[in-house]
Design a protein around this motif. Structure first.
Motif, short mmCIF file in Angstrom:
data_model
loop_
_atom_site.label_atom_id
_atom_site.label_comp_id
_atom_site.label_asym_id
_atom_site.label_seq_id
_atom_site.Cartn_x
_atom_site.Cartn_y
_atom_site.Cartn_z
N LEU A 83 0.80 -1.17 -0.01
CA LEU A 83 0.21 -0.11 0.05
C LEU A 83 0.90 1.08 0.02
CD1 LEU A 83 -2.67 1.36 0.13
CD2 LEU A 83 -2.74 0.93 2.63
N ASP A 84 1.93 1.16 0.85
CA ASP A 84 2.83 2.46 0.89
C ASP A 84 3.68 2.54 -0.56
OD1 ASP A 84 2.15 2.85 3.48
OD2 ASP A 84 4.08 2.02 4.17
N ALA A 85 3.99 1.39 -1.11
CA ALA A 85 4.60 1.55 -2.54
C ALA A 85 3.76 1.93 -3.36
CB ALA A 85 5.13 0.15 -2.97
N ARG A 86 2.54 1.55 -3.34
CA ARG A 86 1.51 2.16 -4.27
C ARG A 86 1.17 3.63 -4.38
NH1 ARG A 86 -4.78 -0.07 -5.17
NH2 ARG A 86 -5.04 0.97 -7.08
N ARG A 87 1.15 4.21 -3.13
CA ARG A 87 0.90 5.33 -2.84
C ARG A 87 2.24 6.22 -3.32
NH1 ARG A 87 -1.44 4.72 3.06
NH2 ARG A 87 -3.68 4.30 2.57
N ALA A 88 3.20 5.65 -3.22
CA ALA A 88 4.55 6.34 -3.62
C ALA A 88 4.62 6.39 -5.09
CB ALA A 88 5.95 5.65 -3.12
N GLU A 89 4.33 5.46 -5.90
CA GLU A 89 4.44 5.24 -7.16
C GLU A 89 3.28 6.16 -7.90
OE1 GLU A 89 6.59 4.11 -9.94
OE2 GLU A 89 6.78 2.96 -8.25
N ASN A 90 1.94 6.45 -7.00
CA ASN A 90 1.19 7.08 -7.78
C ASN A 90 1.34 8.65 -7.32
OD1 ASN A 90 -0.95 5.25 -8.18
ND2 ASN A 90 -1.72 5.16 -6.41
N SER A 91 1.93 9.09 -6.41
CA SER A 91 2.52 10.39 -6.26
C SER A 91 3.72 10.92 -6.87
CB SER A 91 2.53 10.62 -4.52
OG SER A 91 3.76 9.77 -4.18
N CYS A 92 4.42 10.06 -7.61
CA CYS A 92 5.80 10.50 -8.04
C CYS A 92 5.78 10.25 -9.60
CB CYS A 92 6.71 9.46 -7.39
SG CYS A 92 8.45 10.02 -7.80
N PRO A 93 6.18 11.25 -10.31
CA PRO A 93 6.05 11.18 -11.86
C PRO A 93 7.27 10.16 -12.29
CG PRO A 93 6.88 13.36 -11.08
CD PRO A 93 6.49 12.55 -9.94
N SER A 94 8.44 10.16 -11.63
CA SER A 94 9.38 9.17 -11.51
C SER A 94 9.01 7.75 -11.29
CB SER A 94 10.69 9.82 -11.31
OG SER A 94 10.67 9.98 -9.87
N LEU A 95 9.94 6.88 -11.04
CA LEU A 95 9.78 5.69 -10.47
C LEU A 95 10.17 5.85 -9.02
CD1 LEU A 95 11.85 3.57 -13.07
CD2 LEU A 95 9.37 3.16 -12.52
#
Length: 168
Positions: free
Chosen positions: A55-67
């Motif tokens: 869930l944390d990784a998904r939120r980070a991926e959603n909020s960041c234009p880069s990887l």
């Protein structure tokens, strides 16, 4: 809920639409699923930890234009966790197919699988975008895990070969 029929180990339910809507409303937000699953004492702690990590990784991926930064074994850990949940789920189904634990394990499996799939799709889109934009530079974007780096290099190579074939 009423039991409609059992065939080959598969249980079919007949429920009214209102109870389906109520059941779905409970699980619309992933954080609610995490909280509900965490409240059960006999659910595997490692699975709960990975679900929170996903869930944390998904939120980070959603909020960041880069990887976003992921551990090299993130997807392997996720697949291992899904395998453990599947085995636990099957043993619980064999014991009592209508138990609350079967429902909770099923929800956990679906939630982890959904998060992993979403993270993978977002990362693939970003990798392809980076490859198209920078195939001639041969500079990999930051935070690629080893398999993604190999994918990025292959896509960049194909794009470079294609470009050279059109413009020698």
């Amino acid at each position: 809920m009423s039991l409609r029929g059992v065939s080959s180990g598969i249980v079919f339910y007949a429920v009214e639409p209102v109870s389906i809507a109520r059941g779905l409303a409970k699980h619309v937000r992933s954080s609610r699923v995490v909280m509900e699953i965490e409240s059960t004492s006999d659910t595997n702690a490692l699975s709960r930890q990975f679900l929170a990590k996903a869930l944390d990784a998904r939120r980070a991926e959603n909020s960041c234009p880069s990887l976003a930064s992921l551990s090299d074994d993130f997807f392997n850990d996720g697949n291992r966790c899904l395998g453990e949940i599947s085995r636990s789920l099957q043993s619980e189904i064999d014991r009592d197919a209508l138990s609350k634990k079967v429902y909770e394990l099923g929800m956990m499996h679906r939630s982890i699988h959904h998060h992993l799939d979403d993270i993978l799709q977002q990362r693939l889109q970003k990798i392809v975008m980076y490859a198209v934009i920078s195939y001639h530079q041969e500079t990999a974007p930051p935070h690629l895990i080893p398999k993604e780096k190999a994918l990025f290099e292959r896509i960049s190579s194909v794009l470079k070969d294609y470009s050279q074939s059109l413009n020698p």
